[in-house]
Design a protein around this motif. Structure first.
Motif, PDB file in Angstrom:
ATOM      1  N   PHE A  90       1.107  -1.652   0.120  1.00 47.64           N
ATOM      2  CA  PHE A  90       0.035   0.166   0.042  1.00 47.64           C
ATOM      3  C   PHE A  90       0.528   1.394   0.383  1.00 47.64           C
ATOM      4  N   LEU A  91       2.050   1.558   0.669  1.00 51.21           N
ATOM      5  CA  LEU A  91       2.918   2.415   0.134  1.00 51.21           C
ATOM      6  C   LEU A  91       3.137   2.366  -1.183  1.00 51.21           C
ATOM      7  N   SER A  92       3.339   1.632  -1.846  1.00 44.38           N
ATOM      8  CA  SER A  92       3.256   2.054  -3.332  1.00 44.38           C
ATOM      9  C   SER A  92       3.041   2.505  -3.958  1.00 44.38           C
ATOM     10  N   ARG A  93       1.445   2.445  -3.967  1.00 45.14           N
ATOM     11  CA  ARG A  93       0.481   2.900  -3.430  1.00 45.14           C
ATOM     12  C   ARG A  93       0.106   4.293  -4.059  1.00 45.14           C
ATOM     13  N   ILE A  94       0.496   4.623  -2.320  1.00 45.63           N
ATOM     14  CA  ILE A  94       0.172   5.926  -1.763  1.00 45.63           C
ATOM     15  C   ILE A  94       1.287   6.858  -2.008  1.00 45.63           C
ATOM     16  N   TYR A  95       2.351   6.445  -2.952  1.00 49.54           N
ATOM     17  CA  TYR A  95       3.037   7.330  -3.746  1.00 49.54           C
ATOM     18  C   TYR A  95       2.683   7.693  -4.990  1.00 49.54           C
ATOM     19  N   TYR A  96       1.957   6.539  -5.645  1.00 50.09           N
ATOM     20  CA  TYR A  96       1.293   6.614  -7.427  1.00 50.09           C
ATOM     21  C   TYR A  96       0.284   7.388  -7.058  1.00 50.09           C
ATOM     22  N   THR A  97      -0.585   7.487  -5.626  1.00 49.61           N
ATOM     23  CA  THR A  97      -1.680   8.282  -5.600  1.00 49.61           C
ATOM     24  C   THR A  97      -0.820   9.739  -5.516  1.00 49.61           C
ATOM     25  N   PHE A  98      -0.186   9.977  -4.580  1.00 46.75           N
ATOM     26  CA  PHE A  98       0.226  11.580  -4.545  1.00 46.75           C
ATOM     27  C   PHE A  98       0.949  11.743  -6.157  1.00 46.75           C
ATOM     28  N   GLU A  99       1.323  11.436  -6.940  1.00 44.90           N
ATOM     29  CA  GLU A  99       1.298  11.801  -8.048  1.00 44.90           C
ATOM     30  C   GLU A  99       0.496  11.533  -9.132  1.00 44.90           C
ATOM     31  N   ALA A 100      -1.110  11.064  -8.501  1.00 41.97           N
ATOM     32  CA  ALA A 100      -1.969  11.185  -9.603  1.00 41.97           C
ATOM     33  C   ALA A 100      -2.876  12.207  -9.307  1.00 41.97           C
ATOM     34  N   LEU A 101      -2.184  12.773  -7.955  1.00 46.15           N
ATOM     35  CA  LEU A 101      -2.940  14.453  -8.093  1.00 46.15           C
ATOM     36  C   LEU A 101      -2.392  15.833  -7.607  1.00 46.15           C
ATOM     37  N   ASP A 102      -1.391  14.713  -8.797  1.00 44.20           N
ATOM     38  CA  ASP A 102      -0.188  16.187  -8.514  1.00 44.20           C
ATOM     39  C   ASP A 102      -0.078  17.097  -6.972  1.00 44.20           C
ATOM     40  N   ARG A 103       0.455  15.779  -6.187  1.00 43.83           N
ATOM     41  CA  ARG A 103       0.586  15.993  -4.450  1.00 43.83           C
ATOM     42  C   ARG A 103       2.134  15.781  -4.187  1.00 43.83           C
ATOM     43  N   LEU A 104       3.420  15.572  -5.313  1.00 39.10           N
ATOM     44  CA  LEU A 104       4.202  14.483  -4.928  1.00 39.10           C
ATOM     45  C   LEU A 104       5.361  15.244  -4.815  1.00 39.10           C
ATOM     46  N   GLU A 105       5.071  17.239  -4.783  1.00 37.87           N
ATOM     47  CA  GLU A 105       6.636  17.375  -4.124  1.00 37.87           C
ATOM     48  C   GLU A 105       6.568  18.465  -2.959  1.00 37.87           C
ATOM     49  N   TRP A 140      -8.736  11.232  -3.558  1.00 39.78           N
ATOM     50  CA  TRP A 140      -8.293  10.497  -2.649  1.00 39.78           C
ATOM     51  C   TRP A 140      -8.646   9.527  -2.867  1.00 39.78           C
ATOM     52  N   ASN A 141      -9.775   8.330  -2.487  1.00 35.39           N
ATOM     53  CA  ASN A 141      -9.975   7.509  -2.782  1.00 35.39           C
ATOM     54  C   ASN A 141     -10.539   6.692  -4.055  1.00 35.39           C
ATOM     55  N   ALA A 142     -11.107   8.289  -4.517  1.00 32.07           N
ATOM     56  CA  ALA A 142     -11.330   7.963  -5.950  1.00 32.07           C
ATOM     57  C   ALA A 142      -9.533   7.174  -6.933  1.00 32.07           C
ATOM     58  N   ALA A 143      -8.526   8.335  -6.897  1.00 32.85           N
ATOM     59  CA  ALA A 143      -7.293   7.831  -7.279  1.00 32.85           C
ATOM     60  C   ALA A 143      -6.498   6.857  -6.751  1.00 32.85           C
ATOM     61  N   TYR A 144      -6.549   6.433  -5.394  1.00 33.33           N
ATOM     62  CA  TYR A 144      -6.002   5.498  -4.300  1.00 33.33           C
ATOM     63  C   TYR A 144      -6.640   4.647  -5.623  1.00 33.33           C
ATOM     64  N   LYS A 152       0.561   0.647 -12.108  1.00 33.19           N
ATOM     65  CA  LYS A 152       1.984   1.858 -11.686  1.00 33.19           C
ATOM     66  C   LYS A 152       2.352   0.779 -10.890  1.00 33.19           C
ATOM     67  N   THR A 153       1.320   0.713  -9.705  1.00 36.16           N
ATOM     68  CA  THR A 153       1.611   0.087  -7.837  1.00 36.16           C
ATOM     69  C   THR A 153       1.938  -1.773  -8.795  1.00 36.16           C
ATOM     70  N   GLN A 154       1.591  -1.628  -9.741  1.00 42.74           N
ATOM     71  CA  GLN A 154       1.590  -3.338 -10.230  1.00 42.74           C
ATOM     72  C   GLN A 154       3.835  -2.834 -11.033  1.00 42.74           C
ATOM     73  N   GLN A 155       3.173  -2.384 -11.661  1.00 38.06           N
ATOM     74  CA  GLN A 155       4.547  -1.928 -13.265  1.00 38.06           C
ATOM     75  C   GLN A 155       5.322  -1.976 -11.349  1.00 38.06           C
ATOM     76  N   ALA A 156       5.713  -0.955 -10.385  1.00 35.20           N
ATOM     77  CA  ALA A 156       6.738  -0.791  -9.366  1.00 35.20           C
ATOM     78  C   ALA A 156       7.460  -2.090  -8.971  1.00 35.20           C
ATOM     79  N   LEU A 157       6.619  -3.395  -9.060  1.00 33.24           N
ATOM     80  CA  LEU A 157       6.447  -4.013  -8.400  1.00 33.24           C
ATOM     81  C   LEU A 157       7.281  -5.049  -9.373  1.00 33.24           C
ATOM     82  N   GLN A 158       7.379  -4.784 -10.474  1.00 36.24           N
ATOM     83  CA  GLN A 158       7.498  -6.196 -11.761  1.00 36.24           C
ATOM     84  C   GLN A 158       9.357  -5.698 -11.832  1.00 36.24           C
TER      85      GLN A 158
END
Length: 208
Positions: A90-105, A140-144, A152-158
């Motif tokens: 779920f931590l990887s999923r959180i990272y990509y959710t930040f990205e999806a919301l344009d809030r990574l920075e 957040w929930n929609a993006a997550y 992207k989470t699955q691709q990161a694992l691979q």
């Protein structure tokens, strides 16, 4: 020669000179990825493998951020979160959710710090944390739970499994090389090894 091309050429020459000042040693400062991992990028792809549970990754991050500010035009960088077990996926999923919301920075470094310091230890903590950082929970929930974040989470694992990682942090170059502080000896030497590997890969491509 156009001025922009002149500037790029000067930058590459300067970076090349810096790389030549440090001579990376295979098996010590870096290792060869075998078999190599294919890259979809035409540029020299650099991957920053990190884990939110890794304090060493967090300490390397500022040096990589500074390095990326001077990125040559022929180099691209992406971060790949690493989760060693399903329970932390779920931590990887959180990272990509930040990205999806344009809030990574703003959210990525703050979340990282608060995970490591124990501020966030439960789902309830995360919900409160998100609200305190002015994140709309419906968005957040929609993006997550979105297809894009799931993919992207699955691709990161691979990706990190393709590189056969056994620890973090690691930095990959062109699908061929891996370097890390525990190999190079320090965070600063990791950056020097990274410069050397990028320069080495650039020279190899120019010969073809």
């Amino acid at each position: 020669m156009r001025f922009s091309h002149f500037i790029t050429a000067c930058a590459l020459t300067f970076i090349g000179a810096q790389a030549m000042a440090f001579n990376a040693v295979e098996g010590k400062d870096y290792r060869v990825v075998s078999p190599s991992v294919s890259s979809t990028s035409d540029s020299i792809e650099v991957i920053d493998f990190f884990a939110y549970t890794c304090a060493h990754c967090q300490r390397l991050a500022p040096l990589l951020e500074d390095w990326m500010k001077k990125l040559p035009a022929d180099v691209s960088v992406r971060r790949v979160p690493v989760a060693w077990e399903p329970a932390t996926q779920f931590l990887s999923r959180i990272y990509y959710t930040f990205e999806a919301l344009d809030r990574l920075e703003d959210l990525h470094p703050a979340f990282w710090q608060d995970i490591l310091s124990g501020v966030i230890t439960s789902e309830a903590d995360l919900q409160s944390w998100l609200q305190s950082h002015k994140v709309n929970l419906n968005e957040w929930n929609a993006a997550y739970n979105s297809f894009t974040v799931t993919m992207k989470t699955q691709q990161a694992l691979q990706t990190w499994q393709n590189y056969r990682l056994d620890a973090t942090p690691y930095v990959a170059v062109a699908g061929k090389y891996l370097t890390a502080p525990h190999m190079a000896g320090s965070r600063q030497k990791t950056i020097e090894a990274l410069d050397w590997l990028v320069h080495h890969e650039r020279q190899a491509r120019q010969k073809h």
